[in-house]
Design an enzyme around this catalytic site. Structure first.
Site, PDB file in Angstrom:
ATOM      1  N   LYS A 113     -59.142   4.485  55.522  1.00 50.84           N
ATOM      2  CA  LYS A 113     -59.502   5.126  54.260  1.00 50.84           C
ATOM      3  C   LYS A 113     -58.460   6.154  53.825  1.00 50.84           C
ATOM      4  O   LYS A 113     -58.255   6.377  52.619  1.00 50.84           O
ATOM      5  CB  LYS A 113     -60.891   5.757  54.359  1.00 50.84           C
ATOM      6  CG  LYS A 113     -62.002   4.723  54.495  1.00 50.84           C
ATOM      7  CD  LYS A 113     -61.997   3.728  53.329  1.00 50.84           C
ATOM      8  CE  LYS A 113     -63.174   2.769  53.387  1.00 50.84           C
ATOM      9  NZ  LYS A 113     -63.220   1.860  52.215  1.00 50.84           N
TER      10      LYS A 113
ATOM     11  N   TYR B 159     -61.668   3.870  61.246  1.00 52.55           N
ATOM     12  CA  TYR B 159     -62.172   3.859  59.878  1.00 52.55           C
ATOM     13  C   TYR B 159     -61.452   4.903  59.028  1.00 52.55           C
ATOM     14  O   TYR B 159     -61.028   4.622  57.896  1.00 52.55           O
ATOM     15  CB  TYR B 159     -63.677   4.126  59.894  1.00 52.55           C
ATOM     16  CG  TYR B 159     -64.312   4.108  58.528  1.00 52.55           C
ATOM     17  CD1 TYR B 159     -64.532   2.908  57.868  1.00 52.55           C
ATOM     18  CD2 TYR B 159     -64.707   5.296  57.912  1.00 52.55           C
ATOM     19  CE1 TYR B 159     -65.125   2.883  56.608  1.00 52.55           C
ATOM     20  CE2 TYR B 159     -65.300   5.281  56.662  1.00 52.55           C
ATOM     21  CZ  TYR B 159     -65.505   4.072  56.014  1.00 52.55           C
ATOM     22  OH  TYR B 159     -66.089   4.056  54.772  1.00 52.55           O
TER      23      TYR B 159
ATOM     24  N   ASP C  84     -67.534 -11.654  46.877  1.00 53.11           N
ATOM     25  CA  ASP C  84     -68.166 -11.250  48.123  1.00 53.11           C
ATOM     26  C   ASP C  84     -68.086 -12.398  49.123  1.00 53.11           C
ATOM     27  O   ASP C  84     -67.994 -13.568  48.715  1.00 53.11           O
ATOM     28  CB  ASP C  84     -69.632 -10.871  47.884  1.00 53.11           C
ATOM     29  CG  ASP C  84     -70.192  -9.952  48.950  1.00 53.11           C
ATOM     30  OD1 ASP C  84     -70.249  -8.735  48.713  1.00 53.11           O
ATOM     31  OD2 ASP C  84     -70.546 -10.449  50.025  1.00 53.11           O
TER      32      ASP C  84
END
Length: 251
Positions: free
Chosen positions: A149, A145, A37
């Site tokens: 995806k 977005y 992360d």
């Protein structure tokens, strides 16, 4: 369940939201789990934490190598790190297009590329990519977005074909609107957060947002050795949004 007993897993974007729920579930089912992360400061044992920026190939390679060394190998990779974007094709600059594609798509490529040599040594190798309902349904104000995806969905199929004969399964999960920190931040910026939340809930036939734990359950299913015949599959966790067409209430 202990279907992940003895397996080593890596989860990107694992410090919060869907990633953290997935990491915790895999641990509960027997895996040793490393979290990658940008800010892993909230990650506590038994999870192992590594800082990594998925837009930086060197950062990714170093973190994956360190995780594989500390875990003693890799069996499962959950490619979950990602960011959101709003707007039509008129609303986002070229720089933003490049940035979101770099994180959401090329970031997964970097992680998979670094992990593949380790996965080839596993008898239960699996990659699960986090895609979205936006890959298969046209959502307003989500052009950028959705494009990222949709690319993740296609990438998943191509990777599954490329690596099936190496014994590496590749699948993706397609969440609907999930109750995650990113959605929380999105709602906080709305003129009427309560009305915006109600609208998001109403567009899913179950009438509520998807939970991070529910998405984690789907990821675990796809990653589990119990699903050894499942590859090249996208699993919708969207409250029925993609496939159901309900009549209005009262009709």
């Amino acid at each position: 369940m202990s279907d992940f007993e003895g397996l080593k897993a890596l989860v990107t974007g694992g410090a919060s939201g869907i990633g953290r729920a997935t990491a915790d579930l895999l641990v509960a089912r027997g895996a040793q789990v490393a979290v990658l992360d940008l800010d892993p400061s909230s990650v506590e044992k038994p999870l192992l934490a590594y800082r990594a920026d998925v837009t930086d190939d060197t950062s990714v390679r170093e973190a994956v190598a360190a995780a594989a060394a500390d875990l003693g190998g890799l069996d499962v990779v959950v490619n979950n790190a990602g960011i959101g974007a709003q707007g039509t094709v008129e609303d986002n600059t070229d720089d933003e297009w490049h940035r979101v594609l770099d994180v959401n798509l090329v970031g997964m490529v970097r992680v998979a590329r670094a992990a593949l040599p380790h996965l080839r040594e596993s008898a239960h190798a699996a990659i699960v990519n986090t895609s979205s309902i936006a890959a298969t349904a046209g959502l307003p104000q989500r052009a950028l977005y959705s494009a990222t995806k949709g690319a993740v969905y296609s990438l998943t199929l191509a990777m599954a074909a490329d690596h099936v004969r190496e014994g590496i399964r590749v699948n993706c999960v397609n969440p609907g609107t999930a109750d995650t920190p990113w959605i929380g931040r999105l709602l906080s910026k709305a003129a009427d957060p309560a009305a915006e939340r109600a609208a998001l809930e109403a567009r899913q036939p179950t009438g509520r947002l998807v939970s991070a734990d529910e998405v984690a359950g789907a990821i675990a299913y796809l990653a589990s050795p119990l699903s050894g015949a499942t590859t090249g599959t996208s699993l919708a966790v969207d409250g029925g949004m993609q496939g159901l067409r309900l009549r209005p209430v009262g009709q």
